[in-house]
Design a protein around this motif. Structure first.
Motif, PDB file in Angstrom:
ATOM      1  N   SER A   1      34.266  37.319  39.387  1.00 47.59           N
ATOM      2  CA  SER A   1      34.391  37.278  40.886  1.00 47.59           C
ATOM      3  C   SER A   1      34.326  38.862  41.539  1.00 47.59           C
ATOM      4  O   SER A   1      35.080  40.098  40.771  1.00 47.59           O
ATOM      5  CB  SER A   1      35.843  36.836  41.222  1.00 47.59           C
ATOM      6  N   ARG A   2      33.559  38.888  42.513  1.00 45.42           N
ATOM      7  CA  ARG A   2      33.608  40.294  43.100  1.00 45.42           C
ATOM      8  C   ARG A   2      34.520  40.572  44.026  1.00 45.42           C
ATOM      9  O   ARG A   2      34.839  41.822  44.220  1.00 45.42           O
ATOM     10  CB  ARG A   2      32.385  40.340  44.062  1.00 45.42           C
ATOM     11  N   TYR A   3      35.465  39.737  44.262  1.00 45.22           N
ATOM     12  CA  TYR A   3      36.481  40.013  45.148  1.00 45.22           C
ATOM     13  C   TYR A   3      37.829  39.106  44.945  1.00 45.22           C
ATOM     14  O   TYR A   3      38.361  38.197  45.297  1.00 45.22           O
ATOM     15  CB  TYR A   3      36.331  39.425  46.567  1.00 45.22           C
ATOM     16  N   PRO A   4      38.528  39.618  43.682  1.00 41.41           N
ATOM     17  CA  PRO A   4      39.860  39.174  43.008  1.00 41.41           C
ATOM     18  C   PRO A   4      40.779  39.722  43.927  1.00 41.41           C
ATOM     19  O   PRO A   4      40.562  40.514  44.639  1.00 41.41           O
ATOM     20  CB  PRO A   4      39.622  39.443  41.648  1.00 41.41           C
ATOM     21  N   GLY A   5      42.097  39.098  43.222  1.00 37.44           N
ATOM     22  CA  GLY A   5      43.444  39.902  43.763  1.00 37.44           C
ATOM     23  C   GLY A   5      43.849  38.896  45.340  1.00 37.44           C
ATOM     24  O   GLY A   5      44.429  39.767  46.043  1.00 37.44           O
ATOM     25  N   LYS A   6      43.449  37.981  45.366  1.00 34.25           N
ATOM     26  CA  LYS A   6      43.894  36.934  46.383  1.00 34.25           C
ATOM     27  C   LYS A   6      44.882  35.939  46.173  1.00 34.25           C
ATOM     28  O   LYS A   6      44.756  35.736  44.850  1.00 34.25           O
ATOM     29  CB  LYS A   6      42.742  36.445  47.149  1.00 34.25           C
ATOM     30  N   LYS A   7      45.908  35.575  46.658  1.00 33.48           N
ATOM     31  CA  LYS A   7      46.664  34.282  46.611  1.00 33.48           C
ATOM     32  C   LYS A   7      45.994  33.218  46.854  1.00 33.48           C
ATOM     33  O   LYS A   7      45.102  33.213  47.684  1.00 33.48           O
ATOM     34  CB  LYS A   7      47.747  34.436  47.082  1.00 33.48           C
ATOM     35  N   SER A   8      46.184  32.265  46.350  1.00 39.43           N
ATOM     36  CA  SER A   8      45.698  30.816  46.490  1.00 39.43           C
ATOM     37  C   SER A   8      46.440  29.785  46.424  1.00 39.43           C
ATOM     38  O   SER A   8      47.555  29.774  45.849  1.00 39.43           O
ATOM     39  CB  SER A   8      44.276  30.774  45.859  1.00 39.43           C
TER      40      SER A   8
END
Length: 183
Positions: free
Chosen positions: A112-119
């Motif tokens: 992923s180029r954009y990790p660090g999110k909640k889901s």
């Protein structure tokens, strides 16, 4: 304050998937989160054209209703997916969305180029047995975790009359969790 970007793969505007998603929104809004909503059943959404534009540019070459999702995901704190399960699989609308996420990953590693999110995820099925489509749910939830979108919770509503006060309350709690401010 944060941002929750939500994707709904149900064609039913007043269906169970939307009702549960709306309840998640209520919990997130109660903690000041901004909600950005993408209706994956919206007219004009196209599938990936395998043009590979995204390998040399930011985002996707298609200028359709999903075009803005890339910037929204990048700036999001949390991601929510709601989808029915049709004929042993995610809805077709959701599958198109998955294919269109290709610009969000490096190749050949598919990191992923954009990790660090909640889901969080919401699944709805008409079949009464909650174990029948476990493979679909586990696959999607595992993808979110692999992508660095840490799964805080997942709901399965199942059967002919799947909405209960308990499930609606759980959806509200998910909104609180996505905001990072759950009790």
């Amino acid at each position: 304050m944060g941002k929750l970007v939500a994707f709904c793969g149900s064609p039913r505007e007043s269906g169970v998937t939307r009702k549960l998603m709306n309840r998640v929104f209520e919990g997130a809004k109660a903690k000041g989160m901004e909600i950005v909503f993408f209706d994956l059943n919206q007219a004009g959404i196209r599938g990936c054209q395998a043009c590979r534009y995204c390998r040399t540019h930011e985002g996707c070459a298609l200028k359709d209703p999903l075009h803005d999702m890339y910037a929204e995901i990048i700036s999001a704190d949390a991601i929510l997916l709601g989808t029915p399960i049709y004929f042993y699989q995610l809805s077709g609308q959701t599958k198109i969305w998955l294919d269109r996420l290709y610009p969000m990953f490096d190749t050949p590693s598919y990191k992923s180029r954009y990790p660090g999110k909640k889901s969080a995820t919401i699944f709805v099925q008409g079949y009464e047995d909650p174990t029948l489509y476990t493979h679909v749910i586990e696959d999607m939830n595992n993808r979110f975790n692999r992508w660095g979108w840490g799964l805080v919770d997942s709901i399965l509503a199942h059967g002919d009359n799947p909405l209960s006060e308990q499930l609606l309350e759980r959806a509200y709690e998910i909104g609180l969790k996505l905001s990072g401010q759950a009790n």
